[in-house]
Design a protein around this motif. Sequence first.
Motif, PDB file in Angstrom:
ATOM      1  N   LYS A  18       0.831  -1.204   0.000  1.00  0.00           N
ATOM      2  CA  LYS A  18       0.000   0.000   0.000  1.00  0.00           C
ATOM      3  C   LYS A  18       0.867   1.256   0.000  1.00  0.00           C
ATOM      4  CE  LYS A  18      -3.737  -2.337   2.458  1.00  0.00           C
ATOM      5  NZ  LYS A  18      -4.539  -2.417   3.703  1.00  0.00           N
ATOM      6  N   LEU A  19       0.392   2.272  -0.680  1.00  0.00           N
ATOM      7  CA  LEU A  19       1.166   3.496  -0.868  1.00  0.00           C
ATOM      8  C   LEU A  19       1.638   4.079   0.458  1.00  0.00           C
ATOM      9  CD1 LEU A  19       2.031   5.405  -3.227  1.00  0.00           C
ATOM     10  CD2 LEU A  19       0.046   6.806  -2.620  1.00  0.00           C
ATOM     11  N   PHE A  20       0.769   4.088   1.469  1.00  0.00           N
ATOM     12  CA  PHE A  20       1.129   4.713   2.740  1.00  0.00           C
ATOM     13  C   PHE A  20       2.163   3.918   3.519  1.00  0.00           C
ATOM     14  CE2 PHE A  20      -2.610   2.122   3.829  1.00  0.00           C
ATOM     15  CZ  PHE A  20      -2.162   1.428   4.943  1.00  0.00           C
ATOM     16  N   ALA A  21       2.420   2.667   3.105  1.00  0.00           N
ATOM     17  CA  ALA A  21       3.350   1.826   3.846  1.00  0.00           C
ATOM     18  C   ALA A  21       4.811   2.125   3.519  1.00  0.00           C
ATOM     19  CB  ALA A  21       3.057   0.351   3.582  1.00  0.00           C
ATOM     20  N   TYR A  22       5.073   2.768   2.394  1.00  0.00           N
ATOM     21  CA  TYR A  22       6.463   3.080   2.039  1.00  0.00           C
ATOM     22  C   TYR A  22       7.116   4.005   3.061  1.00  0.00           C
ATOM     23  CZ  TYR A  22       5.882   0.684  -2.435  1.00  0.00           C
ATOM     24  OH  TYR A  22       5.673  -0.268  -3.401  1.00  0.00           O
ATOM     25  N   PRO A  23       6.506   5.141   3.424  1.00  0.00           N
ATOM     26  CA  PRO A  23       7.132   5.954   4.486  1.00  0.00           C
ATOM     27  C   PRO A  23       7.151   5.262   5.842  1.00  0.00           C
ATOM     28  CG  PRO A  23       5.017   6.899   3.803  1.00  0.00           C
ATOM     29  CD  PRO A  23       5.364   5.848   2.804  1.00  0.00           C
ATOM     30  N   ILE A  24       6.222   4.348   6.078  1.00  0.00           N
ATOM     31  CA  ILE A  24       6.257   3.570   7.323  1.00  0.00           C
ATOM     32  C   ILE A  24       7.536   2.746   7.381  1.00  0.00           C
ATOM     33  CG2 ILE A  24       5.200   1.620   8.544  1.00  0.00           C
ATOM     34  CD1 ILE A  24       2.481   2.689   7.751  1.00  0.00           C
ATOM     35  N   LEU A  26      10.455   3.444   6.069  1.00  0.00           N
ATOM     36  CA  LEU A  26      11.572   4.327   6.429  1.00  0.00           C
ATOM     37  C   LEU A  26      11.529   4.708   7.898  1.00  0.00           C
ATOM     38  CD1 LEU A  26      11.732   4.498   3.289  1.00  0.00           C
ATOM     39  CD2 LEU A  26      12.364   6.896   3.563  1.00  0.00           C
ATOM     40  N   SER A  27      10.331   5.009   8.387  1.00  0.00           N
ATOM     41  CA  SER A  27      10.199   5.407   9.786  1.00  0.00           C
ATOM     42  C   SER A  27      10.536   4.261  10.731  1.00  0.00           C
ATOM     43  CB  SER A  27       8.779   5.924  10.049  1.00  0.00           C
ATOM     44  OG  SER A  27       8.576   7.154   9.396  1.00  0.00           O
ATOM     45  N   GLN A  28      10.198   3.046  10.336  1.00  0.00           N
ATOM     46  CA  GLN A  28      10.563   1.893  11.166  1.00  0.00           C
ATOM     47  C   GLN A  28      12.074   1.764  11.270  1.00  0.00           C
ATOM     48  OE1 GLN A  28       8.585  -0.262  13.030  1.00  0.00           O
ATOM     49  NE2 GLN A  28      10.610  -0.820  13.801  1.00  0.00           N
ATOM     50  N   LEU A  29      12.740   2.033  10.148  1.00  0.00           N
ATOM     51  CA  LEU A  29      14.198   1.960  10.146  1.00  0.00           C
ATOM     52  C   LEU A  29      14.808   3.007  11.068  1.00  0.00           C
ATOM     53  CD1 LEU A  29      16.786   0.760   8.957  1.00  0.00           C
ATOM     54  CD2 LEU A  29      16.514   2.288   6.992  1.00  0.00           C
ATOM     55  N   SER A  30      14.312   4.245  10.999  1.00  0.00           N
ATOM     56  CA  SER A  30      14.850   5.287  11.872  1.00  0.00           C
ATOM     57  C   SER A  30      14.503   5.008  13.339  1.00  0.00           C
ATOM     58  CB  SER A  30      14.333   6.662  11.450  1.00  0.00           C
ATOM     59  OG  SER A  30      12.940   6.757  11.588  1.00  0.00           O
ATOM     60  N   PHE A  31      13.306   4.469  13.589  1.00  0.00           N
ATOM     61  CA  PHE A  31      12.923   4.131  14.965  1.00  0.00           C
ATOM     62  C   PHE A  31      13.864   3.080  15.541  1.00  0.00           C
ATOM     63  CE2 PHE A  31      10.614   1.427  17.965  1.00  0.00           C
ATOM     64  CZ  PHE A  31      10.196   2.370  18.896  1.00  0.00           C
ATOM     65  N   ASP A  32      14.157   2.040  14.750  1.00  0.00           N
ATOM     66  CA  ASP A  32      15.065   0.991  15.214  1.00  0.00           C
ATOM     67  C   ASP A  32      16.442   1.562  15.549  1.00  0.00           C
ATOM     68  OD1 ASP A  32      13.103  -0.902  14.944  1.00  0.00           O
ATOM     69  OD2 ASP A  32      13.798  -1.654  13.010  1.00  0.00           O
ATOM     70  N   GLY A  99      16.107   7.251   0.506  1.00  0.00           N
ATOM     71  CA  GLY A  99      15.311   8.357   0.999  1.00  0.00           C
ATOM     72  C   GLY A  99      16.071   9.209   1.985  1.00  0.00           C
ATOM     73  N   ALA A 100      15.414  10.278   2.425  1.00  0.00           N
ATOM     74  CA  ALA A 100      15.987  11.176   3.421  1.00  0.00           C
ATOM     75  C   ALA A 100      14.850  11.898   4.119  1.00  0.00           C
ATOM     76  CB  ALA A 100      16.943  12.176   2.777  1.00  0.00           C
ATOM     77  N   SER A 101      15.143  12.459   5.277  1.00  0.00           N
ATOM     78  CA  SER A 101      14.130  13.215   6.006  1.00  0.00           C
ATOM     79  C   SER A 101      14.791  14.332   6.794  1.00  0.00           C
ATOM     80  CB  SER A 101      13.345  12.305   6.966  1.00  0.00           C
ATOM     81  OG  SER A 101      14.195  11.780   7.977  1.00  0.00           O
TER      82      SER A 101
END
Length: 236
Positions: A18-24, A26-32, A99-101
């Motif tokens: 799902k489209l919304f899962a792509y930023p999820i 990345l966020s999971q990676l930064s959270f870890d 990606g980047a943020s």
Amino acid sequence: MKYKLELNVNYFDKYGYKLFAYPILLSQLSFDHLKDTDQSFGILLQDRYAWVIISMKLKFLKRIDLPTTFNGNTWYSGRRGPYFRREYEIKSSDNLIVGASYSILFDFETNSIYRKKELPFISLDVKNKHLIDLKSGIRDEFELIEIAKDKVKNSHIDNLGHTNHLRYVEFIYDALTDELINEAYTYNTMELFFQKEMLLNHKYSVNYEKKDDKLIFQIINLTTNEISFTLILSNE
């Protein structure tokens, strides 16, 4: 620092991931990564500070169609004024997402952005390697068509009392027709701009425009009459 990422099977539908899962992802990676330093997103640090993401951009080699395992790497890549930049590199045997943020450190005691040079905790190591062009904000104006209205519900709120930043693309995805979903998957780049917070019971509208070979979505907070979020899909 490298991590193994397992895709949530609940984030797949007939279109694939799902489209919304792509930023999820990345966020999971930064959270870890950040939880290893006790600097995680969505929690108060020293009962006073919290990381707040303001923009994110990601580009994928191809759409994810089936559950698979990715290897993720992320690093802190510098600071520009109050903006802290992070890079993401996520690989599988046949796919690549980069990606980047930008994030700010928000001081809830003074209700302001933390701007001092020295951080109130141990800084992360810096790796001066950028993977993608990234903007910290957006000022463009669009001629939008409204496609849905809704309000923020209990399940959308994080433990800081705001709408979870990962919910905004989900709000957009829920508003899309099959035609718009299919069109959205023709783009390989997502830019996300988190502009104004939304709180519980705030009413909002989802709006879109196709312009200059881009598909633009905005969430407008109808309670405060402010733009809360912008998503831009393009091909790079």
